[in-house]
Design an enzyme around this catalytic site. Structure first.
Site, PDB file in Angstrom:
ATOM      1  N   LYS A 225      63.171  35.129  35.430  1.00  0.00           N
ATOM      2  CA  LYS A 225      62.125  35.741  36.551  1.00  0.00           C
ATOM      3  C   LYS A 225      60.896  35.394  35.881  1.00  0.00           C
ATOM      4  O   LYS A 225      60.531  35.148  34.793  1.00  0.00           O
ATOM      5  CB  LYS A 225      62.096  37.182  36.757  1.00  0.00           C
ATOM      6  CG  LYS A 225      62.202  38.130  35.612  1.00  0.00           C
ATOM      7  CD  LYS A 225      60.899  38.466  35.084  1.00  0.00           C
ATOM      8  CE  LYS A 225      60.705  39.355  33.660  1.00  0.00           C
ATOM      9  NZ  LYS A 225      59.533  39.355  33.308  1.00  0.00           N
TER      10      LYS A 225
ATOM     11  N   SER B  16      67.982  40.694  30.150  1.00  0.00           N
ATOM     12  CA  SER B  16      68.316  41.388  31.293  1.00  0.00           C
ATOM     13  C   SER B  16      69.315  40.640  32.331  1.00  0.00           C
ATOM     14  O   SER B  16      70.292  41.161  32.739  1.00  0.00           O
ATOM     15  CB  SER B  16      66.860  41.823  32.073  1.00  0.00           C
ATOM     16  OG  SER B  16      66.332  42.659  31.044  1.00  0.00           O
ATOM     17  N   ALA B  17      69.230  39.482  32.305  1.00  0.00           N
ATOM     18  CA  ALA B  17      69.784  38.243  33.225  1.00  0.00           C
ATOM     19  C   ALA B  17      71.334  38.428  32.525  1.00  0.00           C
ATOM     20  O   ALA B  17      72.216  38.525  33.301  1.00  0.00           O
ATOM     21  CB  ALA B  17      69.484  36.958  33.195  1.00  0.00           C
TER      22      ALA B  17
ATOM     23  N   ASP C 184      64.414  45.577  33.676  1.00  0.00           N
ATOM     24  CA  ASP C 184      64.332  44.331  34.655  1.00  0.00           C
ATOM     25  C   ASP C 184      65.717  43.931  34.884  1.00  0.00           C
ATOM     26  O   ASP C 184      66.015  43.044  35.805  1.00  0.00           O
ATOM     27  CB  ASP C 184      63.863  43.285  33.540  1.00  0.00           C
ATOM     28  CG  ASP C 184      62.420  43.079  33.569  1.00  0.00           C
ATOM     29  OD1 ASP C 184      61.784  44.028  34.206  1.00  0.00           O
ATOM     30  OD2 ASP C 184      61.860  42.489  32.554  1.00  0.00           O
TER      31      ASP C 184
END
Length: 297
Positions: A10, A104-105, A137
């Protein structure tokens, strides 16, 4: 049997930060845009929970239960009363410690992969609730696209995107700690009034129109002064990108990756080439947004 999930990075096109709360967190108005740099998370049944990782800077990724992918597997297993006995393999392509939500991904990817592997039947709302427990996130990594995150950034409202935005990302020679950047934000803000964070109406409209020039005029990051204070060399990278014709240049999230919005694919390649030869960064990547969130492949 194994399940692989592809999950994007992101960029924060707006990061408005409020004053520190009693719990130590900050209220945010965080406009996320998912961009086409991806990690792939593969889960396979195993005798015990195990994490492995490959790819750029994989040596910096923790392979114990502090890893968000491990925490995601543990959280989902605990809700179903089962053991989190899986091998989680992370193929990294999102920069590590780069302010692009790579960890976070991986958490969102592992959660979706374990849900499919175990057939838990978890609802979207339940998965998002687990994501919010894991980190600010993580919910956006699951949903992708564009969204406004409020609270700590975990409460999302989807935003319309009316076109494709072309980005260049310059990875720095070293990482930056997100908690350290927030501490520096608090130090720099000491003694002054911090306004309530709100999303920019102009920025939201620019996203909806797909207007790169209008978006460039509206992007902002309240953490950028703190990141530059801790890592002054980033100013040289930002200047190199602007000098090569980027419409906008900013630190991505808490940094140290720097993000450059360009007019089109040709402009992105020009900016990327200039950054590669500038001597101000380690590697350079191009990507477009918005893209979808975590998806089984």
């Amino acid at each position: 049997m194994s399940v692989t999930v592809r999950v994007p990075a992101k960029v924060n096109v707006q990061l408005a930060v409020g004053a520190a709360r009693p719990d130590g967190f900050h209220d945010l108005a965080n406009v996320f845009l998912a961009v086409g740099l991806y990690d792939e998370v593969t889960v396979t049944p195993a005798d015990e929970l195990r994490i492995t990782c490959e790819g750029p800077d994989a040596a910096q990724v923790p392979l114990d239960r502090t890893n968000l992918a491990a925490r995601a597997a543990i959280a989902l297993a605990a809700r179903r009363g089962i053991a989190p006995d899986v091998h989680v393999h992370i193929a990294k392509d999102i920069p590590v410690a780069g302010g692009m939500a790579g960890g976070s991904a991986d958490g969102a990817g592992a959660l979706l992969a374990c849900d499919r592997l175990w057939g838990t039947g978890a609802s979207r709302a339940e998965l998002l609730a687990i994501c919010a427990e894991l980190g600010s996130d993580v919910p956006f990594s699951l949903v992708g696209g564009a969204a406004l995150g409020v609270g700590r950034g975990e409460r999302l409202t989807a935003l319309e995107v009316g076109g494709t935005f072309h980005w260049v990302f310059a990875m720095a020679e070293r990482g930056l700690s997100t908690p350290a950047v927030f501490r520096e934000f608090d130090r720099l803000a000491e003694g002054r009034e911090i306004p309530e964070p709100v999303a920019s109406a102009e920025l939201v409209a620019a996203l909806a129109k797909g207007d790169a020039e209008a978006l460039a005029a509206a992007v902002s990051n309240d953490l950028q002064p703190a990141a530059l204070s801790l890592f002054p060399e980033l100013a040289d990278t930002l200047a190199a990108g602007r000098g090569a014709g980027a419409l906008a240049a900013l630190v991505s999230g808490s940094g140290p990756t720097t993000a450059f919005l360009t007019r089109d694919a040709e402009s992105a390649e020009k900016v990327a080439g200039a950054l590669r030869t500038s001597g101000t960064c380690r590697t350079v990547r191009t990507a477009v947004g918005a893209v979808a969130g975590a998806r089984v492949v």
